[in-house]
Design an enzyme around this catalytic site. Structure first.
Site, short mmCIF file in Angstrom:
data_model
loop_
_atom_site.label_atom_id
_atom_site.label_comp_id
_atom_site.label_asym_id
_atom_site.label_seq_id
_atom_site.Cartn_x
_atom_site.Cartn_y
_atom_site.Cartn_z
N GLY A 69 39.27 42.99 27.94
CA GLY A 69 39.29 42.80 29.38
C GLY A 69 40.43 43.58 30.02
CD GLN A 178 40.83 32.76 32.77
OE1 GLN A 178 40.19 31.79 32.37
NE2 GLN A 178 41.72 33.38 32.01
CB SER A 195 37.84 39.42 28.80
OG SER A 195 38.27 39.20 27.48
CG HIS A 197 38.85 36.98 24.11
ND1 HIS A 197 39.79 36.01 24.30
CD2 HIS A 197 39.31 38.09 24.72
CE1 HIS A 197 40.80 36.52 25.00
NE2 HIS A 197 40.53 37.77 25.26
CB CYS A 321 61.96 28.78 28.08
SG CYS A 321 61.04 27.38 28.71
#
Lengths: 377, 106
Positions: A69, A178, A195, A197, A321
């Site tokens: 993608g 999405q 995409s 997958h 993080c």
């Protein structure tokens, strides 16, 4: 383990698995050659192309298969900008596009082009009026808008954007990564990317569809494959499997979407009730059926993912993080919502309701323990 | 990184704030009653320090949080919104980072 990270990748659909195993034996030869096994590979490839085209609302000759993608977006953005060089050098995109769009924009800027990012509301939805104004400014070569946001699930006003683009004579690239295979796609695109997958196909297959009549020039060295749009030998077995998964998903999407949406609704309602100081982000109604994101005050995203993993839950996070860059997610930043303590839950096809029950059961204590380790009570 | 950014109700990113147009006046109008030094601390620590200490100023008083974690630039104003305090403004520090001013509302 409860897998709740479908937005990163959807587990391989059983229909794709069957198709992949068959096509590995039947479709390994070079589809560009002229002997029997090659013609068979070519037939499989073209049948898959026709099927994917039909399911995405394109013509077969508009569809090229890429290796991901991300590659589809890179080629879609840079190829359309190259084809439109005489019209202008401005790229307009929402501030919450996938990083593949933003990174292609950086390449364009380094080459002397201009990029304008249109901001979003607190829920992550781009303002259609502002998008239209940006598109209408002289010198706009291309506009990009996702169907739905990958981090918070908010649907974007693609139809309105497409109307504005048509009026301004500007092509619109729609990133459907999405949505494809989950919700109906808008038809008013000039370039469409997706995409495999993400819809339950194998990794290594992306889709780049360029509407007939849209000027496009490859930013890469010349190659004969995929209508000269994508260089390199096609992964025919994976493409066949991707088409089988998309076909299967299209048949299931409506019923399964309703079921997943109800589970997401429950998470949206229950998490703030069970956990103090939580903000559920993204649009509550104009959203993807399977995805919900929330942020917990006073909690490190990485600690939360680690504890959830120990408890048997796979989820992801836009907190800095947890990112290799140590930067907070550009999506959460653009929305102006909490970037720390962020959790994205995205439900795969067939997820047992029990996984959601157990997630809601373990979350409050995990958050409480992490807060208490930081001295927050 | 980006030359132009338009629209939206959301706050600007740190990159956008460093661009020509400032997100707020360059100087605070009112001196803070308390300064919390969270420089070098990663989110959520600056927010935790703010939540712990905001009650040390009188209602209506201003707390300055000094922070250089890029997440703090978005998270302190978001915390203010969630906790119904007022984000007065974010002012760049010469050494990098920001002084983020918050008014205690209750």
């Amino acid at each position: 383990m409860a897998y709740l990270d479908a937005a990163s990748t959807e587990p391989l659909h059983p229909a794709a698995r069957d198709a992949l195993l068959t096509a590995i034996d039947a479709g390994w030869a070079d589809p560009a050659r002229l002997y029997g096994t090659a013609r068979r590979a070519q037939m499989l490839l073209e049948r898959a192309r026709a099927e994917v085209a039909e399911l995405l609302g394109a013509r077969p000759d508009e569809v090229s298969f890429t290796t991901s993608g991300t590659q589809a977006v890179h080629l879609g953005v840079l190829g359309t900008l190259a084809g439109r060089r005489r019209a202008g050098t401005r790229l307009v995109a929402s501030a919450v596009e996938h990083s593949s769009v933003l990174h292609a924009g950086e390449v364009h800027e380094r080459a002397g082009g201009e990029v304008e990012l249109v901001g979003v509301s607190r829920t992550g939805r781009v303002d259609a009026g502002r998008f239209a104004e940006a598109v209408a400014r002289p010198g706009t070569a291309l506009a990009c808008l996702q169907t739905a946001n990958h981090e918070v699930g908010t649907l974007q006003p693609v139809e309105e954007a497409a109307l504005a683009c048509r009026e301004a004579g500007v092509p619109l690239l729609v990133d459907a990564a999405q949505s494809a295979g989950r919700v109906p796609l808008p038809g008013a695109w000039s370039v469409l990317t997706a995409s495999a997958h993400k819809w339950g196909g194998p990794a290594g297959v992306g889709v780049l569809a360029v509407r007939k009549g849209v000027r496009w020039r490859s930013p890469l060295p010349e190659d004969e494959r995929e209508r000269r749009r994508v260089p390199g030998f096609e992964n025919v077995p994976a493409i066949v499997a991707a088409a089988a998964a998309l076909r299967a998903r299209a048949e299931e999407a409506e019923a399964e979407g309703r079921r997943l949406s109800a589970l997401v609704e429950r998470i949206r309602a229950e998490v703030p009730r069970l956990v103090p100081d939580v903000e559920v982000v993204g649009d509550p109604d104009l959203r993807l059926p399977h995805l919900v994101t929330f942020s917990c005050l006073y909690v490190e995203g990485e600690a939360l993912l680690t504890e959830l993993d120990k408890a048997g839950f796979a989820v992801s996070s836009g907190s800095s993080c947890t990112a290799s860059t140590l930067r907070p997610s550009h999506v959460l930043e653009a929305m102006g919502v909490l970037t720390h303590g962020n959790v994205r839950v995205s439900l795969p096809r067939g997820v047992p309701e029990d996984d959601v029950d157990r997630f809601l059961a373990v979350l409050p204590d995990i958050v409480r323990r992490i807060r208490s380790s930081l001295g927050v009570h | 990184m980006w030359r132009r950014r338009t629209g939206g109700g959301a706050r600007r990113s740190p990159e956008a704030a460093r661009e020509a147009e400032p997100a707020a006046p360059a100087r605070p109008a009112e001196p803070p009653a308390l300064t919390i030094d969270a420089l070098g601390r990663k989110c959520p620590i600056p927010i935790i320090m703010l939540a712990e200490r905001i009650n040390q100023v009188a209602t209506g008083g201003v707390v300055a949080v000094l922070a250089d974690d890029p997440a703090a630039f978005t998270d302190v104003p978001a915390w203010c919104r969630l906790k119904s305090h007022e984000h007065v403004g974010s002012y760049e520090l010469p050494q990098g980072g920001w002084s983020i001013h918050v008014r205690r509302n209750y």
